[in-house]
Design an enzyme around this catalytic site. Structure first.
Site, PDB file in Angstrom:
ATOM      1  N   ARG A  55      33.143 -39.178  19.714  1.00 49.23           N
ATOM      2  CA  ARG A  55      32.273 -38.739  18.620  1.00 49.23           C
ATOM      3  C   ARG A  55      32.270 -37.236  18.353  1.00 49.23           C
ATOM      4  O   ARG A  55      31.567 -36.784  17.456  1.00 49.23           O
ATOM      5  CB  ARG A  55      30.818 -39.195  18.828  1.00 49.23           C
ATOM      6  CG  ARG A  55      30.611 -40.691  18.832  1.00 49.23           C
ATOM      7  CD  ARG A  55      29.213 -41.058  18.419  1.00 49.23           C
ATOM      8  NE  ARG A  55      28.203 -40.445  19.262  1.00 49.23           N
ATOM      9  CZ  ARG A  55      26.903 -40.469  18.982  1.00 49.23           C
ATOM     10  NH1 ARG A  55      26.469 -41.056  17.883  1.00 49.23           N
ATOM     11  NH2 ARG A  55      26.039 -39.908  19.810  1.00 49.23           N
ATOM     12  N   ASP A  56      33.044 -36.453  19.083  1.00 42.45           N
ATOM     13  CA  ASP A  56      33.093 -35.021  18.796  1.00 42.45           C
ATOM     14  C   ASP A  56      34.475 -34.448  19.105  1.00 42.45           C
ATOM     15  O   ASP A  56      34.608 -33.424  19.778  1.00 42.45           O
ATOM     16  CB  ASP A  56      32.011 -34.286  19.585  1.00 42.45           C
ATOM     17  CG  ASP A  56      31.671 -32.919  18.994  1.00 42.45           C
ATOM     18  OD1 ASP A  56      31.981 -32.695  17.803  1.00 42.45           O
ATOM     19  OD2 ASP A  56      31.094 -32.089  19.707  1.00 42.45           O
ATOM     20  N   VAL A  57      35.489 -35.118  18.575  1.00 43.45           N
ATOM     21  CA  VAL A  57      36.864 -34.665  18.775  1.00 43.45           C
ATOM     22  C   VAL A  57      37.121 -33.486  17.842  1.00 43.45           C
ATOM     23  O   VAL A  57      37.041 -33.617  16.618  1.00 43.45           O
ATOM     24  CB  VAL A  57      37.869 -35.799  18.484  1.00 43.45           C
ATOM     25  CG1 VAL A  57      39.302 -35.304  18.666  1.00 43.45           C
ATOM     26  CG2 VAL A  57      37.595 -37.001  19.373  1.00 43.45           C
ATOM     27  N   ASN A  61      37.005 -28.767  21.845  1.00 42.60           N
ATOM     28  CA  ASN A  61      36.752 -29.740  22.908  1.00 42.60           C
ATOM     29  C   ASN A  61      38.037 -30.289  23.521  1.00 42.60           C
ATOM     30  O   ASN A  61      38.026 -31.312  24.193  1.00 42.60           O
ATOM     31  CB  ASN A  61      35.895 -30.902  22.383  1.00 42.60           C
ATOM     32  CG  ASN A  61      34.447 -30.511  22.195  1.00 42.60           C
ATOM     33  OD1 ASN A  61      33.987 -29.521  22.752  1.00 42.60           O
ATOM     34  ND2 ASN A  61      33.724 -31.283  21.395  1.00 42.60           N
ATOM     35  N   THR A  95      30.598 -32.756  14.598  1.00 43.10           N
ATOM     36  CA  THR A  95      30.751 -31.456  13.961  1.00 43.10           C
ATOM     37  C   THR A  95      31.218 -31.633  12.526  1.00 43.10           C
ATOM     38  O   THR A  95      32.187 -32.342  12.261  1.00 43.10           O
ATOM     39  CB  THR A  95      31.767 -30.592  14.743  1.00 43.10           C
ATOM     40  OG1 THR A  95      31.315 -30.463  16.101  1.00 43.10           O
ATOM     41  CG2 THR A  95      31.901 -29.209  14.123  1.00 43.10           C
TER      42      THR A  95
END
Length: 202
Positions: A55-57, A61, A95
């Protein structure tokens, strides 16, 4: 409690993209990074039980070692998918610029949301451009150039001149497919890994 992490001297992918010069842009390195990220996501989606959505690739990260091996990090927003195809949330996490449109609209997230984020990261890796900046949208921009036969303009300086054009365009097609608005058109990460294997540098 102590958390112990491996030290990765390459920093994160965001720093790599923003700091590289034309001389450091090599097709083998680009492909290696793209492949490792894809393989990590395919593992989360297909081999973990229960399955995991990151959910935040995004580039910040993704960590790199000194040989450009890529590691997916920061699982603070990750969710377990279980046996269902989607996961309902009370709000959108992630993001801006990397969040899949259907997730932003419905708050229902699936593996295909990670696929969308991966596609955005792939476009950044190829172009050196940010996902969103002052009204610029990397997905719309790259899609427009590809449709008009101007794929060469997507790639960062030096990459087109030093790399196999067919493979670069194939990777661009893959990124555009990953960021398609239609979920059924987006491939699975397992399929992305397979396609990247087909264009692996010799």
């Amino acid at each position: 409690m102590f958390l112990i992490y491996n030290y990765l001297p390459g920093g994160n992918l965001e720093s790599f993209i923003r700091g590289r010069s034309a001389a450091t842009v090599q097709w083998k390195i680009l492909h290696k990074i793209a492949f490792h990220i894809a393989r990590a996501l395919a593992y989360l989606h297909d081999q973990c039980a229960p399955r995991i959505l990151h959910r935040d690739v995004k580039p910040s990260n993704i960590l790199l070692d000194d040989e450009f091996n890529a590691y997916l990090s920061d699982f603070g927003l990750a969710r377990l998918l279980g046996t269902s195809e989607t996961h309902a949330t009370t709000g959108v996490a992630g993001t801006f610029g990397y969040v899949a449109p259907e997730y932003a609209m419905t708050c229902r997230v699936s593996e295909k949301a990670d696929v969308y984020s991966y596609g955005v990261v792939l476009l950044e890796l190829m172009s050196d451009k940010k996902a969103l900046e002052n009204g610029f949208n990397i997905v719309s921009w790259a899609s427009l150039l590809l449709r008009h036969g101007r794929a060469k303009e997507v790639f960062t300086a030096g990459l087109w001149e030093s790399s196999p054009h067919d493979d670069l365009v194939e990777m661009l097609h893959l990124a555009i497919t990953c960021t398609d608005d239609t979920l059924s058109t987006r491939p699975t990460m397992k399929s992305v890994v397979q396609r990247l294997r087909q264009i692996r540098p010799s």
